[in-house]
Each structure stands twice: as structure tokens, then as C-alpha cells.
Design an enzyme around this catalytic site. Structure first.
Site, PDB file in Angstrom:
ATOM      1  N   ILE A 197      40.876  70.455  50.640  1.00  0.00           N
ATOM      2  CA  ILE A 197      39.092  69.698  51.723  1.00  0.00           C
ATOM      3  C   ILE A 197      38.615  70.947  51.980  1.00  0.00           C
ATOM      4  CG2 ILE A 197      37.871  68.840  53.263  1.00  0.00           C
ATOM      5  CD1 ILE A 197      38.506  66.513  50.571  1.00  0.00           C
ATOM      6  N   HIS A 198      37.579  72.119  51.327  1.00  0.00           N
ATOM      7  CA  HIS A 198      37.469  73.059  52.344  1.00  0.00           C
ATOM      8  C   HIS A 198      36.217  73.499  52.381  1.00  0.00           C
ATOM      9  CE1 HIS A 198      38.017  74.542  49.153  1.00  0.00           C
ATOM     10  NE2 HIS A 198      37.128  76.031  49.009  1.00  0.00           N
TER      11      HIS A 198
END
Ligand code: UDP
Length: 357
Positions: A197-198
Site C-alpha cells: 500500500i503506497h
């Protein structure tokens, strides 16, 4: 032209296939991602040659990063006078290189043309649209991209469907490496969820980041979660380091990441590339976004879009029943690099050797 993690697996097969034709290439690493885990180790794992130029632009605001690549690249292009500049994907380096080249009268070839999320709040959407419109050659990685190019009046002889070079890299790694040994090195359990997740939409806003932390913690109570953290997410997702069901890691080396993905029970992601890789490997994937520029991973692959709130239900359904094997995606067969090299052939001046920026 490379420069950020997602572009290395796209560039490596093209560079290899062009090398096999004897074309002279100039490889420029813009250094948009500069730490070893995100850049150099990936290039080594992919067997890429050392770049001829390292522009070392690093992280910055969008305007400054784009400007820094343009300023540093212009003298390189003037000095080397390439026949074609090949750019990949949708990062700021892609846009900067395409703009610099086209204004110097150098044809641009865009690998991964025609992808659209139709969400202009994503910096990648701005980059990919503009790059397509200034490119001379548009290398299309999935059939849906044709529709987008046609809508924008770009689906003419410039656009060539070639398959997905990122999948070439995955196929090569899977054939050459013992993924089970890499998983053993990471001491992964038999069943686990892999999360990456980014995206700004998930980690920049504190309320969204808190909801993401709560989701991943809840998932960790159902199945062990392995979370290699992108540098952007260090602060926002830091509370997960305290969760018993969640193993937070540094970004994994590419072979280890693919091995972990291959063995995962399911994937939670907001990455573009990971949607494609999990679809190819047949690993169920929940993409925590409102749109995807890679709809073929939903129609043919294992992907589904979800809000943070709905993701737990998707995960429960996936954990309850095995998914049928996905349909094969046309031309995702490990040969995209060769097709791209063949299509570039006529553009490369054999007396000077071609160039690959
Ligand atoms: N990747 C990796 N190590 C990790 C996470 C991802 O090597 O810890 C690889 C992954 O296999 C894929 C690429 O990085 O090829 C995806 O990059 P990223 O998610 O940063 O970019 P996006 O595709 O979202 O633009």
C-alpha cells in the site's frame, strides 16, 4: 529510460531483446527511486546492464522532479543524438523524458501506452495521457488500452499491441529461480496475505491512513499479513508494527517479492504492477482504489476493486472458497520484449546503431 521501481521489470526485457539485435543502447537511470532496495538491487536481479547515465534526481515535488529530469537529460540527448527514446509506464521520469525528447525532434516510444484510470487526481494519469499524445510509437500491453487510444484519436499505425514486458520479467524469474526457497528464506507461513500500500489516496490523508491501518489489523486477525512497506508509507502505516498478526518488512528484493506473491493466499494492494503480477500468477487480488487503469486484470485476471470498508468482506469470501483459475491474457506470454525490439528495428539507423534512452 528507467528511474523508478515499477519501470525496471518493464525495461529489462526490452533492453535484453534489443541487445540481442546488436543495437547500441544508451541507458539512462533518472534515479527517481534512489535507494538500493527500490532501484539498484532490482536492476541487478533483472540482469540489467549498468546505466550509462545516472541522473540521481531523487525525491522532490512533482514540478521540481520533472524539471530536474528534463534539465539533466537534455545534454545527454544532445550529446548522444539517439534515433529513438524509449520510455516506460507513467512516472514523472516518463513524462519528463518524453517532453525533452519530442521537443528535440527525437521520436518517443512509449511502453505501456493507452492505460487510463480516468482519474485525473492521480499524478500517473496525467503522466500517461500526456506521454501518449507526444509519442511516435505506442506499445500497447492489453486489449482495453486500444479502446482508450481510439477514443483519443491515437489508435492508428503508431499503436502496436505487444504484450506485457513486466510479465516477461516475472516469467523469467519464475523459470530461473526456486520461489519456494525464497519463501523459506523469508520464513513465510503456509497461508498468508501479502499487502503493498503506497498510493497517496490511501496514505496521505490521516483519516484514510487510519482506516487502512484498521483494515490491515483486522485482516491480520484472520490470516497472517506480510506487509513490505514502500518508503512513502513508513509514517502513515507505522502503527501496524505493533499488530501481532501483521509482519511489517522493508521493501522486498524483487525475486523475494515475486516468490511471496506466488505463494500468497490473497493480495491487498494499490499498486499497478502488483494487480498484473497477481493476475498472471492466479493469486486473488483486492485493489483498494476507486479505479484501475488495468481493467484486464478484472475481466481476465483475479483482481477486484474495493473501498477500504468493503475489503474485509471481499477477503472473507476469498478465504472461504478457492477461486477458479483466471483466463490467460492475450500476449502476456514472456515475449513482449522481443516484439518491442522487432517493432523498433525500422526506427533505428543501422549505421549509427540505434539508441535506447
Ligand atoms: N516490488 C518489489 N518489492 C516490493 C514490492 C513490489 O520488488 O516489496 C515490485 C513488484 O513486483 C512490481 C513493482 O515492484 O514489479 C511494482 O512497483 P510499485 O508498486 O512501486 O509501483 P506501481 O506499479 O504501483 O506503479
Amino acid at each position: 529510460m528507467v528511474g523508478a521501481r515499477p519501470n525496471m521489470p518493464k525495461a529489462a526485457p526490452v533492453i535484453r531483446a534489443l541487445s540481442a539485435t546488436g543495437v547500441r543502447q544508451v541507458i539512462v537511470n533518472t534515479g527517481q527511486h534512489y535507494d538500493d532496495a527500490m532501484s539498484q538491487s532490482l536492476m541487478r536481479a533483472l540482469g540489467m546492464p549498468e546505466p550509462d547515465f545516472d541522473l540521481a534526481v531523487g525525491s522532490d515535488t512533482h514540478a521540481r522532479q520533472t524539471a530536474a529530469v528534463m534539465t539533466a537529460l537534455e545534454p545527454v540527448l544532445r550529446d548522444r543524438a539517439p534515433d529513438v527514446v524509449v520510455v516506460y509506464g507513467d512516472v514523472n521520469s516518463t513524462l519528463a523524458a518524453a517532453l525533452t525528447a519530442v521537443k528535440m525532434g527525437i521520436p518517443v516510444a512509449h511502453v505501456e501506452a493507452g492505460l487510463r484510470s480516468h482519474d485525473f487526481s492521480m499524478p500517473e494519469e496525467v503522466n500517461r495521457r500526456l506521454v501518449d499524445h507526444v509519442s511516435t510509437l505506442l506499445f500497447v500491453t492489453s486489449p482495453d488500452a486500444w479502446v482508450n487510444l481510439r477514443t483519443e484519436g491515437l489508435a492508428d499505425e503508431r499503436a502496436i499491441e505487444v504484450g506485457n514486458p513486466m510479465i516477461d520479467s516475472l516469467v523469467r524469474m519464475r523459470d530461473e529461480l526456486d520461489f519456494a526457497a525464497y519463501r523459506a528464506e523469508l520464513a513465510l507461513p503456509d497461508e498468508y496475505l501479502l499487502a503493498t500500500i503506497h498510493r497517496p489516496s490511501n496514505v496521505d490523508d490521516p483519516a484514510q491512513a487510519a482506516a487502512m491501518v484498521a483494515l490491515i489489523a483486522e485482516l491480520g486477525a484472520r490470516v497472517p499479513v506480510v506487509l513490505p512497506l514502500h518508503p512513502r508509507s513508513h509514517g502513515p502505516l507505522a502503527p501496524l508494527r505493533e499488530e501481532r498478526g501483521v509482519r511489517v518488512l522493508d521493501p522486498l528484493p524483487y525475486p523475494h517479492f515475486l516468490a511471496a506473491l506466488d505463494g500468497a493466499r490473497l493480495v491487498l494492494t494499490d499498486s499497478g504492477g502488483v494487480q498484473e503480477e497477481s493476475s498472471f500468477l492466479g493469486v486473488p487480488c483486492i485493489t483498494v482504489r476507486t479505479s484501475t487503469e488495468r481493467p484486464v486484470t478484472i475481466t481476465h485476471g483475479t483482481n477486484r476493486l474495493s473501498s477500504i470498508a468493503d475489503a474485509i468482506d471481499h477477503a472473507d469470501r476469498i478465504l472461504a472458497a478457492p477461486m477458479p483459475a483466471p483466463a490467460a491474457i492475450p500476449m502476456w506470454d514472456g515475449r513482449a520484449g522481443e516484439r518491442i525490439a522487432a517493432a523498433l528495428g525500422p526506427w533505428l539507423d543501422s549505421s549509427t546503431g540505434g539508441h535506447h534512452g
